[in-house]
Design a protein around this motif. Sequence first.
Motif, mmCIF file in Angstrom:
data_model
loop_
_atom_site.group_PDB
_atom_site.id
_atom_site.type_symbol
_atom_site.label_atom_id
_atom_site.label_comp_id
_atom_site.label_asym_id
_atom_site.label_seq_id
_atom_site.Cartn_x
_atom_site.Cartn_y
_atom_site.Cartn_z
ATOM 1 N N ASN A 290 0.875 -1.310 -0.148
ATOM 2 C CA ASN A 290 0.093 -0.069 -0.007
ATOM 3 C C ASN A 290 0.975 1.151 -0.017
ATOM 4 O O ASN A 290 0.654 2.245 0.724
ATOM 5 N N VAL A 291 1.847 1.443 -0.987
ATOM 6 C CA VAL A 291 2.593 2.385 -1.089
ATOM 7 C C VAL A 291 2.104 3.406 -2.136
ATOM 8 O O VAL A 291 1.213 2.910 -3.078
ATOM 9 N N VAL A 292 2.652 4.614 -2.379
ATOM 10 C CA VAL A 292 2.243 5.375 -3.519
ATOM 11 C C VAL A 292 3.350 5.868 -4.504
ATOM 12 O O VAL A 292 4.405 5.936 -3.993
ATOM 13 N N ASP A 293 2.783 5.962 -5.483
ATOM 14 C CA ASP A 293 3.477 6.523 -6.641
ATOM 15 C C ASP A 293 2.850 7.483 -7.463
ATOM 16 O O ASP A 293 1.650 7.786 -7.005
ATOM 17 N N SER A 294 3.152 7.998 -8.661
ATOM 18 C CA SER A 294 2.405 8.911 -9.253
ATOM 19 C C SER A 294 1.100 8.439 -9.896
ATOM 20 O O SER A 294 0.091 8.944 -9.801
ATOM 21 N N SER A 295 1.148 7.157 -10.280
ATOM 22 C CA SER A 295 -0.094 6.488 -10.879
ATOM 23 C C SER A 295 -1.183 6.311 -9.590
ATOM 24 O O SER A 295 -2.185 6.464 -10.069
ATOM 25 N N VAL A 296 -0.577 5.883 -8.614
ATOM 26 C CA VAL A 296 -1.585 5.812 -7.390
ATOM 27 C C VAL A 296 -2.208 7.141 -7.021
ATOM 28 O O VAL A 296 -3.380 7.242 -7.023
ATOM 29 N N LEU A 297 -1.310 8.228 -6.986
ATOM 30 C CA LEU A 297 -1.805 9.561 -6.593
ATOM 31 C C LEU A 297 -2.650 9.822 -7.890
ATOM 32 O O LEU A 297 -3.781 10.631 -7.552
ATOM 33 N N GLY A 298 -2.518 9.890 -8.967
ATOM 34 C CA GLY A 298 -3.249 10.134 -10.270
ATOM 35 C C GLY A 298 -4.870 9.506 -10.068
ATOM 36 O O GLY A 298 -5.920 10.144 -10.279
ATOM 37 N N SER A 299 -4.639 8.159 -9.590
ATOM 38 C CA SER A 299 -5.920 7.515 -9.258
ATOM 39 C C SER A 299 -7.127 8.143 -8.350
ATOM 40 O O SER A 299 -8.038 8.084 -8.396
ATOM 41 N N VAL A 300 -5.991 8.363 -7.111
ATOM 42 C CA VAL A 300 -6.760 9.137 -5.897
ATOM 43 C C VAL A 300 -7.393 10.399 -6.544
ATOM 44 O O VAL A 300 -8.526 10.893 -6.123
ATOM 45 N N GLU A 301 -6.567 11.331 -7.125
ATOM 46 C CA GLU A 301 -7.044 12.642 -7.636
ATOM 47 C C GLU A 301 -8.320 12.371 -8.522
ATOM 48 O O GLU A 301 -9.136 13.177 -8.242
ATOM 49 N N TYR A 302 -8.247 11.321 -9.424
ATOM 50 C CA TYR A 302 -9.363 11.057 -10.491
ATOM 51 C C TYR A 302 -10.687 10.849 -9.414
ATOM 52 O O TYR A 302 -11.656 11.442 -9.511
ATOM 53 N N ALA A 303 -10.615 9.844 -8.699
ATOM 54 C CA ALA A 303 -11.840 9.607 -7.575
ATOM 55 C C ALA A 303 -12.187 10.638 -6.830
ATOM 56 O O ALA A 303 -13.600 10.789 -6.748
ATOM 57 N N ALA A 304 -11.352 11.435 -6.287
ATOM 58 C CA ALA A 304 -11.844 12.458 -5.450
ATOM 59 C C ALA A 304 -12.367 13.557 -6.239
ATOM 60 O O ALA A 304 -13.407 14.298 -5.963
ATOM 61 N N ALA A 305 -11.288 14.192 -7.397
ATOM 62 C CA ALA A 305 -12.015 15.223 -8.153
ATOM 63 C C ALA A 305 -13.035 15.085 -9.262
ATOM 64 O O ALA A 305 -14.107 15.952 -9.429
ATOM 65 N N HIS A 306 -13.053 13.807 -9.694
ATOM 66 C CA HIS A 306 -14.347 13.397 -10.505
ATOM 67 C C HIS A 306 -15.355 12.535 -10.359
ATOM 68 O O HIS A 306 -16.472 12.903 -10.821
ATOM 69 N N LEU A 307 -15.134 11.888 -9.066
ATOM 70 C CA LEU A 307 -16.120 10.897 -8.646
ATOM 71 C C LEU A 307 -16.697 11.498 -7.466
ATOM 72 O O LEU A 307 -17.740 10.845 -6.926
ATOM 73 N N GLY A 308 -16.170 12.302 -6.784
ATOM 74 C CA GLY A 308 -16.712 12.889 -5.607
ATOM 75 C C GLY A 308 -16.340 12.339 -4.343
ATOM 76 O O GLY A 308 -17.070 12.590 -3.382
ATOM 77 N N CYS A 309 -15.382 11.452 -4.180
ATOM 78 C CA CYS A 309 -15.050 10.688 -3.010
ATOM 79 C C CYS A 309 -14.472 11.653 -2.153
ATOM 80 O O CYS A 309 -13.623 12.427 -2.519
ATOM 81 N N GLN A 310 -14.923 11.611 -0.667
ATOM 82 C CA GLN A 310 -14.394 12.747 0.191
ATOM 83 C C GLN A 310 -13.657 11.851 1.074
ATOM 84 O O GLN A 310 -13.042 12.646 2.175
ATOM 85 N N LEU A 311 -13.250 10.599 1.171
ATOM 86 C CA LEU A 311 -12.546 9.879 2.005
ATOM 87 C C LEU A 311 -11.418 9.102 1.401
ATOM 88 O O LEU A 311 -11.868 8.224 0.545
ATOM 89 N N VAL A 312 -10.153 9.072 1.862
ATOM 90 C CA VAL A 312 -9.231 8.052 1.428
ATOM 91 C C VAL A 312 -8.837 7.394 2.595
ATOM 92 O O VAL A 312 -8.507 7.825 3.662
ATOM 93 N N VAL A 313 -8.863 5.865 2.577
ATOM 94 C CA VAL A 313 -8.584 5.138 3.466
ATOM 95 C C VAL A 313 -7.311 4.373 3.174
ATOM 96 O O VAL A 313 -7.342 3.609 2.005
ATOM 97 N N VAL A 314 -6.183 4.323 3.693
ATOM 98 C CA VAL A 314 -4.972 3.531 3.329
ATOM 99 C C VAL A 314 -5.046 2.361 4.184
ATOM 100 O O VAL A 314 -4.809 2.636 5.605
ATOM 101 N N LEU A 315 -5.154 1.269 3.871
ATOM 102 C CA LEU A 315 -5.505 -0.136 4.642
ATOM 103 C C LEU A 315 -4.340 -0.899 4.466
ATOM 104 O O LEU A 315 -4.257 -1.792 3.511
ATOM 105 N N GLY A 316 -3.706 -0.809 5.603
ATOM 106 C CA GLY A 316 -2.530 -1.911 5.860
ATOM 107 C C GLY A 316 -3.133 -3.047 6.417
ATOM 108 O O GLY A 316 -4.429 -3.213 6.490
ATOM 109 N N HIS A 317 -2.220 -4.091 6.558
ATOM 110 C CA HIS A 317 -2.683 -5.346 7.179
ATOM 111 C C HIS A 317 -1.783 -6.213 7.792
ATOM 112 O O HIS A 317 -0.585 -5.983 7.803
ATOM 113 N N THR A 318 -1.994 -6.938 8.754
ATOM 114 C CA THR A 318 -1.124 -7.842 9.488
ATOM 115 C C THR A 318 -0.607 -8.750 8.477
ATOM 116 O O THR A 318 -0.979 -9.300 7.346
#
Length: 191
Positions: A75-103
Amino acid sequence: MDAAGSLERLKEGNQRYLLAKNEIGDISEDIRRYTAEHGQHPFAIVIACSDSREIPEAIFSCGIGDLFVIRVAGNVVDSSVLGSVEYAAAHLGCQLVVVLGHTKCGAVAATIAGGAGGYTKAITDQIAQAIQSETNSGKASCLNAEHTAVAIRNAFRGNSEMASVQVTSALYDVRTGKVTFFSDKTAAVHP
């Protein structure tokens, strides 16, 4: 849906998941048809590890169109992940980002063991920055998830389209199925 409502919906979904034998969200023909005709309207963005035991839609009892899931080992970030976050927030209206790690995260374990070579090195190098000298894999997974959440907040600081987006981190226990949110660390992109 605002970030607080989205977070509450995820928490309620995880509680249903913990009690269910085999329940997931709506994957019916009707919802497939509706989203095909009207587009997707996810209520949250989840950045999850690629680990096959961590299935965000099941963990949060969500179906088609509910979550915008981005999966990448560790669950690391690079420019592709950031671009996906930006798209979902700016164009789809998502207001919450959850970074979900795991055991029991293999990428975290590889980092603790000294890292990896090849393309995997890009992942373990990022995790190494997050966990520094931590050798407890559970604590390291928490540190890694929060490090990614901070990286996302910092990447979008000053971006007016992302001003109302909240970013938090959480840890999924692969044995129990419980998600622990680090709610005290939820923060807006623009504090």
